[in-house]
Design an enzyme around this catalytic site. Structure first.
Site, PDB file in Angstrom:
ATOM      1  N   LEU A  83      -7.790  -5.138   4.190  1.00  0.00           N
ATOM      2  CA  LEU A  83      -8.215  -3.954   3.443  1.00  0.00           C
ATOM      3  C   LEU A  83      -7.704  -2.624   4.002  1.00  0.00           C
ATOM      4  O   LEU A  83      -7.853  -1.591   3.355  1.00  0.00           O
ATOM      5  CB  LEU A  83      -9.750  -3.928   3.337  1.00  0.00           C
ATOM      6  CG  LEU A  83     -10.338  -5.100   2.532  1.00  0.00           C
ATOM      7  CD1 LEU A  83     -11.859  -4.988   2.467  1.00  0.00           C
ATOM      8  CD2 LEU A  83      -9.755  -5.175   1.129  1.00  0.00           C
ATOM      9  N   ILE A  86      -1.299  -0.424   5.477  1.00  0.00           N
ATOM     10  CA  ILE A  86      -0.298  -0.674   6.528  1.00  0.00           C
ATOM     11  C   ILE A  86       0.473   0.627   6.761  1.00  0.00           C
ATOM     12  O   ILE A  86       1.085   1.154   5.827  1.00  0.00           O
ATOM     13  CB  ILE A  86       0.660  -1.817   6.103  1.00  0.00           C
ATOM     14  CG1 ILE A  86      -0.126  -3.120   5.857  1.00  0.00           C
ATOM     15  CG2 ILE A  86       1.754  -2.034   7.146  1.00  0.00           C
ATOM     16  CD1 ILE A  86      -0.881  -3.659   7.057  1.00  0.00           C
ATOM     17  N   ASN A 100       2.168  -9.253   0.542  1.00  0.00           N
ATOM     18  CA  ASN A 100       0.747  -9.221   0.201  1.00  0.00           C
ATOM     19  C   ASN A 100       0.538 -10.007  -1.087  1.00  0.00           C
ATOM     20  O   ASN A 100       1.468 -10.189  -1.879  1.00  0.00           O
ATOM     21  CB  ASN A 100       0.306  -7.768  -0.013  1.00  0.00           C
ATOM     22  CG  ASN A 100      -1.174  -7.655  -0.342  1.00  0.00           C
ATOM     23  OD1 ASN A 100      -2.012  -8.325   0.265  1.00  0.00           O
ATOM     24  ND2 ASN A 100      -1.513  -6.833  -1.320  1.00  0.00           N
ATOM     25  N   HIS A 102      -2.030  -9.970  -4.487  1.00  0.00           N
ATOM     26  CA  HIS A 102      -3.057  -9.206  -5.202  1.00  0.00           C
ATOM     27  C   HIS A 102      -3.605 -10.096  -6.321  1.00  0.00           C
ATOM     28  O   HIS A 102      -2.822 -10.733  -7.037  1.00  0.00           O
ATOM     29  CB  HIS A 102      -2.465  -7.913  -5.770  1.00  0.00           C
ATOM     30  CG  HIS A 102      -3.513  -7.041  -6.363  1.00  0.00           C
ATOM     31  ND1 HIS A 102      -4.367  -6.281  -5.581  1.00  0.00           N
ATOM     32  CD2 HIS A 102      -3.896  -6.838  -7.651  1.00  0.00           C
ATOM     33  CE1 HIS A 102      -5.219  -5.653  -6.374  1.00  0.00           C
ATOM     34  NE2 HIS A 102      -4.958  -5.960  -7.625  1.00  0.00           N
ATOM     35  N   ASP A 143      -0.627  -1.732  -2.992  1.00  0.00           N
ATOM     36  CA  ASP A 143      -0.228  -2.530  -4.163  1.00  0.00           C
ATOM     37  C   ASP A 143       0.994  -2.000  -4.906  1.00  0.00           C
ATOM     38  O   ASP A 143       1.148  -2.265  -6.099  1.00  0.00           O
ATOM     39  CB  ASP A 143      -1.405  -2.663  -5.159  1.00  0.00           C
ATOM     40  CG  ASP A 143      -2.639  -3.256  -4.507  1.00  0.00           C
ATOM     41  OD1 ASP A 143      -2.484  -4.098  -3.603  1.00  0.00           O
ATOM     42  OD2 ASP A 143      -3.753  -2.882  -4.894  1.00  0.00           O
TER      43      ASP A 143
HETATM   44  C1  GRF Z   1      -7.645 -12.589  -2.424  1.00  0.00           C
HETATM   45  O1  GRF Z   1      -8.166 -12.534  -3.715  1.00  0.00           O
HETATM   46  C2  GRF Z   1      -6.333 -11.870  -2.349  1.00  0.00           C
HETATM   47  O2  GRF Z   1      -5.613 -11.915  -3.543  1.00  0.00           O
HETATM   48  C3  GRF Z   1      -6.769 -10.467  -2.051  1.00  0.00           C
HETATM   49  O3  GRF Z   1      -7.877 -10.586  -1.221  1.00  0.00           O
HETATM   50  C4  GRF Z   1      -8.526 -11.825  -1.451  1.00  0.00           C
HETATM   51  C5  GRF Z   1      -8.692 -12.531  -0.142  1.00  0.00           C
HETATM   52  O4  GRF Z   1      -9.488 -13.666  -0.272  1.00  0.00           O
HETATM   53  N1  GRF Z   1      -5.702  -9.683  -1.510  1.00  0.00           N
HETATM   54  P1  GRF Z   1      -9.671 -14.676   0.939  1.00  0.00           P
HETATM   55  O5  GRF Z   1     -10.319 -13.909   2.081  1.00  0.00           O
HETATM   56  O6  GRF Z   1      -8.310 -15.191   1.296  1.00  0.00           O
HETATM   57  O7  GRF Z   1     -10.571 -15.741   0.418  1.00  0.00           O
END
Ligand code: GRF
Length: 185
Positions: A83, A86, A100, A102, A143
Site C-alpha cells: 500500500l 514506491i 504490480n 491491480h 497504478d
Molecule cells: C490483491 O487484490 C491485489 O490485486 C492488490 O492487493 C490485493 C492483495 O491481496 N494489489 P493478497 O494480500 O495477496 O491476498
C-alpha cells in the site's frame, strides 16, 4: 540464482501463490518479503517458508541507502497488495524490474485509495458487466505504469462485491505467478 523480493501489506494470498510457484524452480527464488505492516499475514507466510523479512515504515522506504542495502542481492520486485507508494529512486534503481497487480481493469478503478473491497464495491456500483486484473510495471504514481497484461471475468447482476472479489482473486492466483516467471527472465 535470480532473487525476487515480494512487497505486501495484507493477507498475502498472492505472495503465497508466487512462493509456491517458485518453490521447485532452479533458477529463481523468492528470497525476501518486505512489508509496512507488522500485523500482515504475509509475515506468517514468510516464516512458514523460511523467507527473510523486513518491515519498513513510510519513512523507511524513503531511506534510499537502507533500501538499496536491503535489496542489494535482489533482481526483481513483485508488489502484491503493497500500500505504500514506491519512491522514484527505487523505480530508477530497478528499471522495468518492479511489477504490480491491480484487482480491476485499469485505467478504471485505480489510483490512490482504490484497493481491497473498495475497488469491487465501485465496480458493483457502476453495474459493470466485466472486471478483471491488470499486471503493470510500477512507476512513481499509483497504478499508472505501463500495462503488461489484463485478464477479464464476466459479472452478473447477482454478484455482490464479495463475489466479485473472489472471482478476481482466482484470476490473480492463476495469472500473476505465471507472469512473474516470464518477466523475471
Ligand atoms: C490483491 O487484490 C491485489 O490485486 C492488490 O492487493 C490485493 C492483495 O491481496 N494489489 P493478497 O494480500 O495477496 O491476498
Amino acid at each position: 540464482m535470480k532473487q525476487i523480493a515480494i512487497f505486501a501489506s495484507g493477507t498475502g494470498t498472492n505472495a503465497q501463490a508466487i512462493i509456491e510457484h517458485f518453490r521447485e524452480n532452479k533458477n529463481t527464488c523468492v528470497s525476501l518479503i518486505v512489508t509496512n505492516n507488522a500485523q500482515s499475514g504475509v509475515l506468517k507466510i514468510a516464516a512458514e517458508n523460511n523467507i527473510k523479512t523486513a518491515i519498513v515504515s513510510k519513512e523507511g522506504i524513503s531511506d534510499s541507502e537502507r533500501m538499496k542495502n536491503l535489496l542489494k542481492e535482489i533482481d526483481f520486485i513483485v508488489l502484491a497488495g503493497f500500500l505504500l507508494l514506491i519512491p522514484e529512486y527505487l523505480v530508477k534503481s530497478f528499471p522495468k524490474k518492479i511489477i504490480n497487480i491491480h484487482p480491476a481493469l485499469l485505467p478504471k478503478y485505480g489510483g490512490k485509495g482504490m484497493y481491497g473491497i473498495k475497488v469491487h464495491e465501485a465496480v458493483k456500483e457502476n453495474n459493470e458487466i466485466e472486471t478483471g486484473i491488470t499486471i503493470h510495471y510500477v512507476n512513481e504514481y499509483f497504478d499508472e505504469g505501463e500495462i503488461i497484461e489484463q485478464h477479464k471475468v464476466t459479472l452478473s447482476s447477482a454478484d455482490s462485491a464479495l463475489n466479485i472479489q473472489i472471482k478476481v482473486q482466482q484470476l490473480e492466483h492463476e495469472f500473476y505467478p505465471k507472469c512473474v516467471v516470464r518477466m523475471v527472465k
